[in-house]
Scaffold this motif. Structure first.
Motif, mmCIF file in Angstrom:
data_model
loop_
_atom_site.group_PDB
_atom_site.id
_atom_site.type_symbol
_atom_site.label_atom_id
_atom_site.label_comp_id
_atom_site.label_asym_id
_atom_site.label_seq_id
_atom_site.Cartn_x
_atom_site.Cartn_y
_atom_site.Cartn_z
ATOM 1 N N TYR A 189 47.790 44.723 33.109
ATOM 2 C CA TYR A 189 46.581 45.327 32.526
ATOM 3 C C TYR A 189 45.352 44.928 33.348
ATOM 4 N N VAL A 190 45.269 43.657 33.664
ATOM 5 C CA VAL A 190 44.101 43.137 34.383
ATOM 6 C C VAL A 190 44.022 43.713 35.801
ATOM 7 N N CYS A 191 45.166 43.874 36.442
ATOM 8 C CA CYS A 191 45.200 44.413 37.808
ATOM 9 C C CYS A 191 45.234 45.933 37.828
ATOM 10 N N TYR A 192 45.139 46.533 36.666
ATOM 11 C CA TYR A 192 45.052 47.984 36.506
ATOM 12 C C TYR A 192 46.287 48.722 37.015
ATOM 13 N N ARG A 193 47.444 48.094 36.858
ATOM 14 C CA ARG A 193 48.705 48.759 37.179
ATOM 15 C C ARG A 193 49.291 49.420 35.936
ATOM 16 N N MET A 227 38.459 45.463 44.016
ATOM 17 C CA MET A 227 37.339 46.045 43.295
ATOM 18 C C MET A 227 37.799 46.516 41.924
ATOM 19 N N GLU A 228 37.033 46.245 40.924
ATOM 20 C CA GLU A 228 37.368 46.601 39.553
ATOM 21 C C GLU A 228 37.179 48.089 39.317
ATOM 22 N N SER A 229 38.181 48.711 38.717
ATOM 23 C CA SER A 229 38.069 50.122 38.354
ATOM 24 C C SER A 229 37.049 50.251 37.235
ATOM 25 N N PRO A 230 36.302 51.349 37.195
ATOM 26 C CA PRO A 230 35.313 51.498 36.127
ATOM 27 C C PRO A 230 35.941 51.528 34.738
ATOM 28 N N ASP A 231 37.215 51.892 34.649
ATOM 29 C CA ASP A 231 37.891 51.953 33.357
ATOM 30 C C ASP A 231 38.540 50.631 32.963
ATOM 31 N N ASN A 232 38.602 49.658 33.869
ATOM 32 C CA ASN A 232 39.275 48.397 33.586
ATOM 33 C C ASN A 232 38.308 47.400 32.968
#
Length: 56
Positions: free
Chosen positions: A36-40, A1-6
């Protein structure tokens, strides 16, 4: 699920872009862009501003 900030992942998805294309545009390797894309990891402000000026 995509983070709202990503927003990077969302933009790539909507535009049909690929992480390899983004890596080339940013002058980065695939690994940090994937982070960046995977929000790490978050891209630096300098990187984002530099890229924005080149796209404007």
């Amino acid at each position: 699920m995509e983070s709202p900030d990503n927003r990077i992942k969302g933009i790539l998805t909507r535009k049909g872009g690929r992480q390899t294309w983004l890596a080339e545009r940013l002058g980065e390797s695939f690994t940090p862009v994937n982070s960046y894309v995977c929000y790490r990891r978050q891209p630096s402000l300098e990187l984002l501003l530099h890229q924005h000026l080149h796209l404007a």
